[in-house]
Write an enzyme that holds these catalytic residues in place. Sequence first.
Site, PDB file in Angstrom:
ATOM      1  N   ASP A   1       0.812  -1.217   0.000  1.00 54.60           N
ATOM      2  CA  ASP A   1       0.000   0.000   0.000  1.00 54.60           C
ATOM      3  C   ASP A   1       0.845   1.267   0.000  1.00 54.60           C
ATOM      4  O   ASP A   1       2.063   1.226   0.221  1.00 54.60           O
ATOM      5  CB  ASP A   1      -0.951  -0.005   1.213  1.00 54.60           C
TER       6      ASP A   1
ATOM      7  N   ASN B   1      -7.020  -2.874  14.530  1.00 57.05           N
ATOM      8  CA  ASN B   1      -8.444  -3.166  14.283  1.00 57.05           C
ATOM      9  C   ASN B   1      -8.601  -4.363  13.333  1.00 57.05           C
ATOM     10  O   ASN B   1      -9.667  -4.597  12.784  1.00 57.05           O
ATOM     11  CB  ASN B   1      -9.152  -1.934  13.707  1.00 57.05           C
TER      12      ASN B   1
ATOM     13  N   HIS C   1      -6.966  -4.812  10.454  1.00 57.39           N
ATOM     14  CA  HIS C   1      -6.779  -4.579   9.017  1.00 57.39           C
ATOM     15  C   HIS C   1      -5.490  -5.236   8.517  1.00 57.39           C
ATOM     16  O   HIS C   1      -4.546  -5.456   9.267  1.00 57.39           O
ATOM     17  CB  HIS C   1      -6.859  -3.085   8.650  1.00 57.39           C
TER      18      HIS C   1
ATOM     19  N   GLU D   1      -9.530  -1.901   5.607  1.00 58.61           N
ATOM     20  CA  GLU D   1     -10.160  -1.643   6.894  1.00 58.61           C
ATOM     21  C   GLU D   1     -11.366  -2.571   7.099  1.00 58.61           C
ATOM     22  O   GLU D   1     -11.849  -3.182   6.137  1.00 58.61           O
ATOM     23  CB  GLU D   1     -10.617  -0.173   6.941  1.00 58.61           C
TER      24      GLU D   1
HETATM   25  C1  GLP Z   1      -0.283   0.254   8.467  1.00 62.34           C
HETATM   26  C2  GLP Z   1       0.036  -0.546   7.218  1.00 62.34           C
HETATM   27  C3  GLP Z   1      -0.182  -2.019   7.441  1.00 62.34           C
HETATM   28  C4  GLP Z   1       0.514  -2.451   8.719  1.00 62.34           C
HETATM   29  C5  GLP Z   1      -0.098  -1.720   9.885  1.00 62.34           C
HETATM   30  C6  GLP Z   1       0.491  -2.121  11.223  1.00 62.34           C
HETATM   31  O1  GLP Z   1      -1.626   0.571   8.572  1.00 62.34           O
HETATM   32  N1  GLP Z   1      -0.722  -0.139   6.102  1.00 62.34           N
HETATM   33  O2  GLP Z   1       0.307  -2.749   6.332  1.00 62.34           O
HETATM   34  O3  GLP Z   1       0.376  -3.825   8.888  1.00 62.34           O
HETATM   35  O4  GLP Z   1       0.120  -0.342   9.678  1.00 62.34           O
HETATM   36  O5  GLP Z   1       1.646  -1.367  11.457  1.00 62.34           O
HETATM   37  P1  GLP Z   1       2.698  -1.640  12.582  1.00 62.34           P
HETATM   38  O6  GLP Z   1       3.491  -2.798  12.129  1.00 62.34           O
HETATM   39  O7  GLP Z   1       3.500  -0.394  12.646  1.00 62.34           O
HETATM   40  O8  GLP Z   1       1.939  -1.916  13.830  1.00 62.34           O
END
Ligand code: GLP
Length: 240
Positions: free
Chosen positions: A67, A135, A137, A142
Amino acid sequence: MELILTENYDEMVEKAFSIVKSLVVTKPDAVLGLATGSTPLGLYKLITQDHKECGTSYKAVKTVNLDEYKGLAPDNRQSYAYFMRKNLFEHIDIELCNTNIENGLAENEKAECERYDEILKELPRDLQLLGLGSNGHIAFNEPSTPFGSTTHVVALTENTVKDNSRLFADASEVPRKAFTMGIKSIMQAKKILLLASGKNKAQAVLRLVKGEVSELLPASVLQLHPDCITIVDKEAASLL
Ligand code: GLP
């Protein structure tokens, strides 16, 4: 879904690293689906260290990222394109032309999503790495995103904006929209490797592992994947 529980973050990324390394060693032209966020950082450090010390080569590897924030240029320090270069690509021998990510600056959203879906079609992933939103995702899919979704633009939830604001000077700077690989596209990877670490992921991990498969918890779709490994550290597994 295979579940691996680890004592701590370091052990989690070491286990993930051994899976990535054995794939790249046996298939030097593997296609890797990569993720951003703080969770994979330790894995990217191990890949870098191993490349420098053992010479594991990424010269023929191709990558597709999950993304990108809408509105951010690739040289913006908060963009995921920049994150990937600084945390991984600049430290290994990968060819930048073999790395792919959505163009956050694309004006025509539909055309950009179609372009990315074409790339995903041309580059079937051997492995897709995933983090987990608090959450539930995956990528930026989402809650309530259809399981049949392909690349699309999402409006980020307040929860995600808040979680990700720690990486920005201020929450008001977090882009409100993003391009993301869809859930159907994620599920098309031959193998999926999801990493989750820390207490704030415990609820999502509980629902991912023991809850019902539901679009309300996007990651729960992984229960349906034939080859998904979920590696979770002690804190993230604390509600299991
Ligand atoms: C973002 C990214 C996700 C990732 C998530 C969790 O929203 N788009 O791909 O998995 O954050 O991030 P973190 O690893 O910093 O907790």
